[in-house]
Enzyme design. Structure first.
Site, PDB file in Angstrom:
ATOM      1  N   LEU A 106      -7.044 -13.568   0.823  1.00 14.94           N
ATOM      2  CA  LEU A 106      -5.617 -13.247   0.896  1.00 14.94           C
ATOM      3  C   LEU A 106      -5.513 -11.741   0.752  1.00 14.94           C
ATOM      4  O   LEU A 106      -6.199 -11.153  -0.086  1.00 14.94           O
ATOM      5  CB  LEU A 106      -4.839 -13.932  -0.239  1.00 14.94           C
ATOM      6  CG  LEU A 106      -4.753 -15.463  -0.209  1.00 14.94           C
ATOM      7  CD1 LEU A 106      -3.996 -15.964  -1.443  1.00 14.94           C
ATOM      8  CD2 LEU A 106      -4.080 -15.958   1.052  1.00 14.94           C
ATOM      9  N   ASP A 107      -4.671 -11.092   1.564  1.00 11.43           N
ATOM     10  CA  ASP A 107      -4.591  -9.642   1.460  1.00 11.43           C
ATOM     11  C   ASP A 107      -3.894  -9.232   0.165  1.00 11.43           C
ATOM     12  O   ASP A 107      -3.343 -10.062  -0.568  1.00 11.43           O
ATOM     13  CB  ASP A 107      -3.931  -9.026   2.698  1.00 11.43           C
ATOM     14  CG  ASP A 107      -2.480  -9.431   2.873  1.00 11.43           C
ATOM     15  OD1 ASP A 107      -1.707  -9.348   1.900  1.00 11.43           O
ATOM     16  OD2 ASP A 107      -2.092  -9.813   3.997  1.00 11.43           O
ATOM     17  N   LYS A 108      -3.939  -7.968  -0.107  1.00 17.60           N
ATOM     18  CA  LYS A 108      -3.488  -7.433  -1.398  1.00 17.60           C
ATOM     19  C   LYS A 108      -2.045  -7.810  -1.714  1.00 17.60           C
ATOM     20  O   LYS A 108      -1.695  -8.060  -2.874  1.00 17.60           O
ATOM     21  CB  LYS A 108      -3.649  -5.909  -1.392  1.00 17.60           C
ATOM     22  CG  LYS A 108      -3.460  -5.245  -2.743  1.00 17.60           C
ATOM     23  CD  LYS A 108      -3.840  -3.769  -2.656  1.00 17.60           C
ATOM     24  CE  LYS A 108      -3.774  -3.110  -4.032  1.00 17.60           C
ATOM     25  NZ  LYS A 108      -4.192  -1.687  -3.977  1.00 17.60           N
ATOM     26  N   ASP A 109      -1.179  -7.849  -0.701  1.00 19.83           N
ATOM     27  CA  ASP A 109       0.243  -8.112  -0.924  1.00 19.83           C
ATOM     28  C   ASP A 109       0.600  -9.598  -0.857  1.00 19.83           C
ATOM     29  O   ASP A 109       1.760  -9.953  -1.040  1.00 19.83           O
ATOM     30  CB  ASP A 109       1.078  -7.346   0.113  1.00 19.83           C
ATOM     31  CG  ASP A 109       0.910  -5.841  -0.027  1.00 19.83           C
ATOM     32  OD1 ASP A 109       0.746  -5.377  -1.165  1.00 19.83           O
ATOM     33  OD2 ASP A 109       0.934  -5.136   1.004  1.00 19.83           O
ATOM     34  N   THR A 110      -0.377 -10.451  -0.579  1.00 19.71           N
ATOM     35  CA  THR A 110      -0.127 -11.890  -0.481  1.00 19.71           C
ATOM     36  C   THR A 110      -0.488 -12.568  -1.795  1.00 19.71           C
ATOM     37  O   THR A 110      -1.488 -12.233  -2.425  1.00 19.71           O
ATOM     38  CB  THR A 110      -0.946 -12.501   0.675  1.00 19.71           C
ATOM     39  OG1 THR A 110      -0.584 -11.844   1.889  1.00 19.71           O
ATOM     40  CG2 THR A 110      -0.668 -13.990   0.818  1.00 19.71           C
TER      41      THR A 110
END
Length: 228
Positions: A106-110
């Site tokens: 999951l990316d940093k903002d997810t």
């Protein structure tokens, strides 16, 4: 019949120490086997009978946990990338062999559900495109959602310059600016790119389900063991 393992290798594989350092664990009387202090690093043991500092071995049968990833954390082992999901887990796990990894990213903002395991077969099973494992995301966007996006997702969104097409995905509008999205691909930043291709900017992105696993009431930043 349990599989017997050499004591120093067992302690090393579970992240307690290196095989060389195991002798100091034994010399300091930190290890008991079947209730008895042992000094033999080469002793073949049943992991269920081993205590270190009076406690049973930490997940000797392998790791599979579900973590509710907070915003701002990365799914990387690299300390240079900032706060990592592994900082939310027992530090000993990073020294284990096989290596403990996330199932996909999951990316940093997810935020939301991420699985962490040392089972390489399971990682392949859950991430291989041919297995079509569904993932459910809750998405909020910058403007009211129009009904035509349901058909756009269903026929497969064209990404970027139109040379890459997503597989059909399901979107359910649950609020003016919110939707549930179910897909079984794992393209780079796929959900955000799909919405961008349809003219929306994703404000928040949260994964609620991954295959048979559901986040449920697991608190943000907390993890749950999935091995009985």
């Amino acid at each position: 019949m349990p599989t017997l393992k050499r004591l120093d290798q067992l302690l090393s594989n579970l992240g307690y120490c290196s095989r060389k350092e195991a002798r100091y664990f034994l010399k300091d009387k930190r290890v008991r086997v079947a209730g008895e202090i042992t000094k033999s690093a080469s002793l073949k043991v049943d992991p269920a009978n081993v205590l270190v500092d009076g406690a049973p071995l930490d997940m000797p049968d392998g790791i599979l946990v579900m973590l509710n990833k907070p915003e701002g954390y990365v799914c990387s082992h690299d300390n240079n990338e900032g706060s990592r999901i592994y900082d939310l887990l027992p530090s000993r796990w990073e020294a284990r062999n096989p290596k403990v990894v996330s199932v996909g990213r999951l990316d940093k903002d997810t935020t939301g559900l991420i699985l962490v395991t040392d089972d390489t077969k399971l990682v392949h099973q859950l991430t291989s495109p041919k297995n079509h494992v569904d993932k459910l995301y809750v998405v909020s966007v910058d403007r009211p959602l129009e009904e035509n996006i349901v058909n756009e997702f269903a026929k497969g969104v064209m990404l970027g310059d139109g040379e890459e097409q997503c597989l059909p995905a399901k979107i359910e509008i649950i609020g003016e600016n919110m939707a549930n999205v179910t897909l079984n691909e794992g393209k780079y930043h796929q959900v955000r790119r799909m919405f961008a291709a349809c003219g929306y900017y994703v404000d928040t992105l949260h994964r609620e389900e991954f295959g048979a696993y559901c986040l449920g009431d697991l608190a943000e930043g907390e993890w749950r063991n999935l091995i009985p």
